[in-house]
Design an enzyme around this catalytic site. Structure first.
Site, short mmCIF file in Angstrom:
data_model
loop_
_atom_site.label_atom_id
_atom_site.label_comp_id
_atom_site.label_asym_id
_atom_site.label_seq_id
_atom_site.Cartn_x
_atom_site.Cartn_y
_atom_site.Cartn_z
N HIS A 1 0.94 -1.12 -0.25
CA HIS A 1 -0.01 0.23 -0.25
C HIS A 1 0.53 0.83 0.02
O HIS A 1 1.89 1.06 0.54
CB HIS A 1 -0.68 -0.02 1.03
CG HIS A 1 -1.99 0.85 1.15
ND1 HIS A 1 -2.03 1.88 2.16
CD2 HIS A 1 -2.50 2.00 -0.14
CE1 HIS A 1 -3.01 2.64 2.17
NE2 HIS A 1 -3.26 2.49 0.57
N ASP A 2 0.99 2.02 -0.97
CA ASP A 2 1.19 3.25 -1.09
C ASP A 2 2.27 4.24 0.07
O ASP A 2 2.61 4.38 0.70
CB ASP A 2 0.89 4.12 -2.25
CG ASP A 2 -0.55 4.71 -2.12
OD1 ASP A 2 -1.70 4.42 -1.39
OD2 ASP A 2 -0.80 5.13 -3.50
N ASN B 1 -8.17 10.76 5.89
CA ASN B 1 -8.00 11.68 5.00
C ASN B 1 -8.64 12.43 5.29
O ASN B 1 -9.50 13.19 4.85
CB ASN B 1 -9.20 10.14 3.66
CG ASN B 1 -8.86 10.69 2.46
OD1 ASN B 1 -7.72 11.54 2.27
ND2 ASN B 1 -9.39 9.89 1.27
#
Length: 494
Positions: free
Chosen positions: A241-242, A301
């Site tokens: 996962h980045d 987020n």
């Protein structure tokens, strides 16, 4: 004589573009060189939105060939991507169809049907992942029903980086950090959530083994080596996962820090030993994802540089072209604290005339309307810094921990004004860098898989030496405390 450099390739796929970077480690420092960059454009086919996996795989091969050219040897390679999306492979190894895009219109309906079987509150407690229509659990629930009766017992689901790794090495697996974004794992564990799978009617045969970050999957297949004219290259499931790779590259000491991975969007959070699953965390929008050392990223987020990027595009459409550096300089010389906007407002979600939307929200909230380019940019950057302050307080509320510093990585660190104003708003230092954290973290986990490092702390010490992060100390504390009060009142109104 110094140590011979170890060279690795990191393929980093973002939602709009991708690149392959060659990392060289000489025993003391990591150096990065971009060898291939390419677009990643989704494809609308009728009512469905897909990723063009075949084109992306072609670009990956191009990057491998370029990365291996003119050097003595590449030890290993690894792929990282965005989260949640996946492909289905049949028993012969064929991709059943291109992977669906997380913005596919059908996801909302499948989420609505799934939460009739398992409530959102239950899903959060079971998986630690904040329920959202893009989540893999809802996408897979829908795909299983669309293909009811056609998914054989030998069909396997693999997330995007795992899919690339499979077609490079022939090994089917799901790496922990990317699997942790799915809502399909047990909260805080690297095991599929069997009770959840049963309740949603998802066959356990779909799911390959979950492997830890830094697992050496095998070698680049013989056919690919011949096609690309390379020597032996190990394929590693690094931080697939980045964001997990980016957080691995934070040059932190100890654990008393928060992080911001800042680009088009920003992910802000803290590293935890265990998931936080209470209703407060869920109500505030926090999700629990995996770290490369098997712990938890508790994060939210948040807005990033999206508004600034959209403003830049709008001004270019109007015939006014500015570099990012010019925009930041205009903001730096503009009057501070004229106005703020609520960055989470739906009005800012879609592309379009962002300067006009910002002016309208400022007018509606009876603030000074930003009249110049510099004033609009200043409004965005100050609002973003205040949003980070708000998120920091929320993190403290749900964890009981007060971070001593904020580590910011990603492209946002090039915006020096944002770094400084974030420190001002938060009241604690911001340590900025590296900008290339995702590629750096990907490379370093590969090196750890090869025995160069024993644990994450050693990786982070090398990050300090390799990229020289910059520290921003908080300033103008009283002014920013007043600004935060204004910002909070505005957010209560919107």
């Amino acid at each position: 004589m110094g140590k011979q450099a170890i060279r690795v390739l990191a393929a980093d796929f973002g939602a709009g573009s991708g690149r392959v970077v060659r990392g060289s480690y000489d025993g003391a420092k990591l150096e990065l060189q971009e060898v291939h960059r390419f677009a990643n454009d989704p494809v609308q086919l009728g009512a469905d939105l897909y990723w063009d996996f075949l084109r992306l795989y072609h670009e990956l091969k191009e990057g491998i060939a370029k990365g291996a050219r003119s050097v003595s040897g590449i030890h290993s390679m690894a792929v990282d991507t965005w989260g949640v999306d996946f492909g289905l492979v049949d028993g012969t190894g064929r991709l059943l169809r291109n992977p669906r895009h997380y913005r596919d219109a059908s996801n909302k309906a499948w989420m609505q049907e799934a939460v009739r079987l398992v409530s959102e509150r239950e899903l959060y407690r079971m998986s630690g992942v904040l329920p959202h229509q893009i989540n893999s659990v809802f996408q897979l629930f829908g795909r299983a029903r669309e293909h009811a009766g056609h998914l054989g017992s030998d069909t396997r689901m693999m997330f995007m980086p795992d899919l690339f790794h499979y077609y490079l090495s022939g090994v089917q697996s799901c790496e922990y950090t990317i699997a942790s974004t799915s809502g399909l794992l047990q909260a805080g564990r690297s095991q599929w959530n069997e009770p959840l799978l049963h309740r949603l009617g998802l066959p356990e045969t779909l799911f390959p083994e979950v492997v830890p970050s830094g697992t050496i999957l095998g070698g680049l297949s013989g056919d690919l080596r011949k096609e690309l004219q390379t020597g032996p290259i190990q394929v590693v499931a690094a931080g697939s996962h980045d964001t997990a790779s980016a957080v691995a590259a934070i040059p932190a000491t100890g654990s008393d820090h928060a992080f911001i991975s800042c680009g088009t969007w920003s992910l802000m959070g803290m590293e935890m030993d265990k998931p936080v699953l209470n209703d407060t965390a869920r109500d505030l929008g926090f999700t629990n994802e995996g770290t490369v050392d098997g712990r938890i990223r508790l994060l939210k987020n948040r807005s990033g540089l999206w508004l600034l990027q959209e403003c830049k595009r709008q001004w270019e459409r109007e015939g006014r072209s500015f570099s990012h550096e010019e925009l930041v300089q205009l903001a730096a010389t503009s009057t501070p604290h004229l106005c703020y906007v609520s960055l989470a407002d739906e009005a800012f979600m879609a592309p379009g005339n962002m300067p006009e939307r910002i002016r309208k929200q400022c007018e509606a909230s009876r603030q000074t309307v930003p009249a110049t380019v510099g004033a609009v940019v200043r409004c965005i950057i100050e609002s973003l810094a205040l949003e980070f302050r708000q998120t920091l307080e929320e993190l403290e509320r749900v964890t009981g921990v007060e971070p001593r510093v904020i580590h910011m990585v990603g492209g946002g660190v090039h915006n020096r004004l944002l770094c400084q104003l974030t420190a001002n708003a938060a009241g604690i230092p911001v340590i900025a860098g590296p900008a290339e954290a995702t590629s750096a973290g990907n490379c370093m986990v590969q090196l750890m898989a090869q025995g160069e490092f024993a644990h994450l702390g050693e990786i982070r010490e090398v990050m300090k030496v390799s990229f020289s992060p910059q520290t921003y100390e908080p300033q103008e504390m009283a002014q920013w405390q007043e600004a935060y009060g204004t910002y909070q009142r505005l957010n209560m109104q919107t």
